[in-house]
Design a protein around this motif. Structure first.
Motif, PDB file in Angstrom:
ATOM      1  N   GLY A 173      -6.689  10.384  -4.659  1.00 31.15           N
ATOM      2  CA  GLY A 173      -5.845   9.461  -3.907  1.00 31.15           C
ATOM      3  C   GLY A 173      -6.154   8.007  -4.143  1.00 31.15           C
ATOM      4  O   GLY A 173      -5.421   7.140  -3.660  1.00 31.15           O
ATOM      5  N   PHE A 174      -7.233   7.703  -4.889  1.00 31.84           N
ATOM      6  CA  PHE A 174      -7.572   6.324  -5.215  1.00 31.84           C
ATOM      7  C   PHE A 174      -7.302   6.065  -6.689  1.00 31.84           C
ATOM      8  O   PHE A 174      -7.491   6.944  -7.531  1.00 31.84           O
ATOM      9  N   ASP A 175      -6.866   4.866  -6.991  1.00 27.65           N
ATOM     10  CA  ASP A 175      -6.646   4.456  -8.376  1.00 27.65           C
ATOM     11  C   ASP A 175      -7.957   3.909  -8.921  1.00 27.65           C
ATOM     12  O   ASP A 175      -8.233   2.722  -8.830  1.00 27.65           O
ATOM     13  N   PHE A 176      -8.799   4.788  -9.432  1.00 32.72           N
ATOM     14  CA  PHE A 176     -10.102   4.383  -9.956  1.00 32.72           C
ATOM     15  C   PHE A 176     -10.273   4.944 -11.350  1.00 32.72           C
ATOM     16  O   PHE A 176     -10.062   6.138 -11.586  1.00 32.72           O
ATOM     17  N   THR A 177     -10.687   4.083 -12.272  1.00 31.83           N
ATOM     18  CA  THR A 177     -10.894   4.478 -13.667  1.00 31.83           C
ATOM     19  C   THR A 177     -12.303   4.113 -14.096  1.00 31.83           C
ATOM     20  O   THR A 177     -12.721   2.956 -13.944  1.00 31.83           O
ATOM     21  N   PHE A 178     -13.057   5.073 -14.612  1.00 35.68           N
ATOM     22  CA  PHE A 178     -14.364   4.776 -15.177  1.00 35.68           C
ATOM     23  C   PHE A 178     -14.206   4.005 -16.483  1.00 35.68           C
ATOM     24  O   PHE A 178     -13.319   4.301 -17.299  1.00 35.68           O
ATOM     25  N   LEU A 179     -15.078   3.034 -16.699  1.00 39.28           N
ATOM     26  CA  LEU A 179     -15.204   2.336 -17.980  1.00 39.28           C
ATOM     27  C   LEU A 179     -16.440   2.874 -18.681  1.00 39.28           C
ATOM     28  O   LEU A 179     -17.535   2.885 -18.103  1.00 39.28           O
TER      29      LEU A 179
END
Length: 257
Positions: A173-179
């Motif tokens: 539900g969260f817009d999170f992207t690992f770098l």
């Protein structure tokens, strides 16, 4: 716990510093909170303060004439092999330089703004690798970019550093992207937040006990949100006496294999 005694791989967050109008007040607050001691720079670094945890550099203060109104006052610096070359790539990726590369004693640094307006630095360590202690109480544990424009932010950092991207199943539900660096090592992430007033790199420090650290921060003149449990540990948001926002987290003990 991790001690760093040589330059980190390219694109790794390797140093943090804070612009402060009152270094003595900053020393009082962060010394009480994290147990830091302090050393003042000389020569090209005169006026800069190095924050020490058991004698090892973990952060810095830079003098300023007044509190900075921009969000995310703790500035993260990424390790680069060649500061001048990396500075040229910033513009090619859609960002801009706010301070050209300059020698500061044992390192060469530049300041920049990315394509969504977040500030960061470039750090060619030479004989100063940056934070010499990380991932233990009183030191840097994580940096994440919060932005209302996550797409352009991801494009910028993949172009600048060659990061690869992947999602986070722990935060549905969260817009999170690992770098991730080209070698696959995770260096942080991009958090898409439509309500964020501006884009900024967020700094998180590790602590041994989040609740006790909140009490110390308030006693030293800061303000804190209520501690919250997350999949990664118990964390709290803090604002220092200058209005600088950052987070603290006590991570759960490592599981035995």
């Amino acid at each position: 716990m991790s001690h760093v005694d040589s330059d980190q791989p390219e694109s790794t967050p390797t140093w943090i510093d804070l612009d402060v109008p009152d270094p003595a007040r900053a020393r009082d607050f962060y010394g009480a909170l994290f147990g830091w001691t302090f050393a003042t720079g000389t020569g090209a670094a005169a006026g800069h303060t190095t924050c020490l945890l058991r004698g090892r550099a973990v952060a810095g203060f830079r003098p300023s004439r007044a509190p900075d109104p921009a969000p995310g006052l703790w500035r993260v610096y990424f390790a680069v092999r060649d500061c001048d070359s990396a500075a040229r790539r910033v513009a090619d990726a859609g960002g801009s330089l706010t301070h050209d590369p300059v020698d500061l004693g044992d390192r060469r640094v530049a300041l920049a703004t990315d394509s969504v307006g977040a500030r960061f630095g470039l750090w060619e360590g030479r004989t100063h690798p940056g934070c010499r202690t990380v991932n233990e109480p009183g030191s840097l544990v994580r940096n994440d970019l919060s932005t209302p424009r996550p797409g352009p932010a991801r494009d910028f950092y993949t172009a600048l550093f060659g990061f690869t991207l992947d999602g986070n199943e722990d935060l549905p539900g969260f817009d999170f992207t690992f770098l991730r660096r080209p070698d696959g090592h995770e260096i942080g992430g991009v958090f898409g937040d439509p309500a964020a007033p501006a884009s900024a790199w967020q700094t998180t420090f590790e602590v041994a006990d989040t609740d006790a650290s909140v009490e110390r921060a308030v006693a030293a003149g800061g303000t804190c949100g209520e501690p919250v449990d997350s999949p990664y540990g118990r964390y709290a948001e803090v604002t220092d006496p200058f209005g600088t926002a950052f987070s603290m987290i006590a991570r759960p003990p490592a599981r035995a294999e």
